[in-house]
Design a protein around this motif. Sequence first.
Motif, PDB file in Angstrom:
ATOM      1  N   GLU A 172       0.967  -1.433  -0.106  1.00 48.82           N
ATOM      2  CA  GLU A 172      -0.005   0.126  -0.019  1.00 48.82           C
ATOM      3  C   GLU A 172       0.827   1.271  -0.062  1.00 48.82           C
ATOM      4  O   GLU A 172       0.440   2.288  -0.640  1.00 48.82           O
ATOM      5  CB  GLU A 172      -0.918   0.212   1.262  1.00 48.82           C
ATOM      6  CG  GLU A 172      -1.695   1.181   1.476  1.00 48.82           C
ATOM      7  CD  GLU A 172      -2.727   1.116   2.342  1.00 48.82           C
ATOM      8  OE1 GLU A 172      -3.409   2.138   2.707  1.00 48.82           O
ATOM      9  OE2 GLU A 172      -2.982  -0.240   2.908  1.00 48.82           O
TER      10      GLU A 172
ATOM     11  N   GLU B 280      -7.161  -3.177  -6.448  1.00 43.84           N
ATOM     12  CA  GLU B 280      -6.647  -1.826  -6.009  1.00 43.84           C
ATOM     13  C   GLU B 280      -7.075  -0.699  -6.964  1.00 43.84           C
ATOM     14  O   GLU B 280      -6.994   0.521  -6.730  1.00 43.84           O
ATOM     15  CB  GLU B 280      -5.136  -1.942  -5.973  1.00 43.84           C
ATOM     16  CG  GLU B 280      -4.599  -2.841  -5.045  1.00 43.84           C
ATOM     17  CD  GLU B 280      -4.765  -2.327  -3.696  1.00 43.84           C
ATOM     18  OE1 GLU B 280      -4.914  -1.127  -3.618  1.00 43.84           O
ATOM     19  OE2 GLU B 280      -4.649  -3.020  -2.740  1.00 43.84           O
TER      20      GLU B 280
ATOM     21  N   ARG C 196      -9.586   2.170  -5.516  1.00 42.52           N
ATOM     22  CA  ARG C 196      -8.838   2.746  -4.678  1.00 42.52           C
ATOM     23  C   ARG C 196      -7.976   3.788  -5.656  1.00 42.52           C
ATOM     24  O   ARG C 196      -7.807   5.042  -5.041  1.00 42.52           O
ATOM     25  CB  ARG C 196      -7.803   2.093  -3.662  1.00 42.52           C
ATOM     26  CG  ARG C 196      -7.368   3.002  -2.639  1.00 42.52           C
ATOM     27  CD  ARG C 196      -6.717   1.923  -1.533  1.00 42.52           C
ATOM     28  NE  ARG C 196      -5.495   1.267  -1.914  1.00 42.52           N
ATOM     29  CZ  ARG C 196      -4.339   2.172  -1.818  1.00 42.52           C
ATOM     30  NH1 ARG C 196      -4.081   3.200  -1.078  1.00 42.52           N
ATOM     31  NH2 ARG C 196      -3.176   1.449  -1.925  1.00 42.52           N
TER      32      ARG C 196
END
Length: 456
Positions: A22, A189, A192
């Motif tokens: 992340e 992902e 996001r």
Amino acid sequence: MAIATTDPSTGETIRTFDPLTEDQLGMRIIASSHAFTHWRDTPMDRRAALFRDLAALLDEEAEELGRIATQEVGKTLASAVAEVHKCAKGCRYYADNAEAMLADQPHDVPGARVVTRYEPLGPVLAVMPWNFPYWQVFRFAAPALMAGNTGLLKHASNVPQCALAIEDAFVRAGFPEKVFQTLLVGSSEIERIIGDDRVRAVTLTGSEAAGRAVAAAAGKEIKTSVLELGGSDPFVVMPSADLDEAVRNAVASRTLNNGQSCINAKRFIVHTDIADEFTRRLGEAMAALTVGDPRDEDTDVGPLSSGDAVKTLDQQVRDTVAAGATLVTGGEPGGGPGFYYPPTVLADIPDGSPAHREELFGPVASVWRARDLDDAIRIANDSTFGLGGSVWTTDPDEQQRLVRGIETGMIYVNRMTESTPEVPFGGTKNSGYGRELAQFGPRTFVNAKTVWIEGG
């Protein structure tokens, strides 16, 4: 899905990759935003010079890059090398033409100087598929970066080496640091990344389901999005057509990239007067193709991308035959090793069957019989997709009626559908929205700013 290289010709996993953490992902997005502040002010002639250098590098290393693509997706080596050269062509095309495409556009307003300026948006996320692992990326990157944006590539998880090779090529060609980056992350992902304020737009080429998810995420964030989704392209053949040429192009289009292309001809709609002859010739030509190792220069059709792809296609064919279709040739997947499916022809397609309603992503041709021109148009439009299509007739009136009547983003007359930098690319209906390439490429990810100077 693991981020890994699995050779489709053997089923062997060659290499795996750890996804970005992340924190690593966040740092790459920040770096892309910082790079944009400088890249947007880089003179256009400097950007063009860098893309010409990149084109030269791609041409020089086409064989090596092609071997990576063959190992990861199973496309024939000759087609993989040709794809890399096509990317070089795209880089040169936008190096030569983007400045004119992005020039201020004047408007005739008495007493004022009014222009539209095209200003870059910022970091653009590109969610790209595996089937053309280089060209799909460059047809976005060349025009978008020439316009002054920076690029963030989330490539398909089965082509990590291609994705990293693209980033490396940008670096070695001399592009400023972080102007183009590859993000080794899973599809979980994507939402996001789209939600990050620094990312200003997104483009996706992929499945209809993926397109709906990306469009929803971009809409929520009020960000520009472009979608190029699936296709079930019609290939209409009328009695006046050169049948030899039509059959040759039918085979070439259906088996392009081992049958795994959104703009493959998939539904062959043939006038009843020539349907039997066309179907016979198509079946014989498909059956004569050599299926095998994509590295072998004698191979016409290599493997599909994965074992799941073979299972899906095989089930679609079996269900279509069970519903009443005629199996003309093929229809039995190879026993392995590798993910092979034979060139197949189906005829007499029943309404509601998979070949009628779904995209068959592999070397399977489906033949329909049309009573007349109007019936051919009806069958062509009886699909939720509308990407491309081709029509084969030498009658000028038929040509115009087919061009007007068929609901697609692209229609080619007496030529198979293709993607090339000079021509706009994109679809309608469930095949997506927006356009790539030609002048649309550089103007897609920009702010078209109106500037009014009173008395100017």
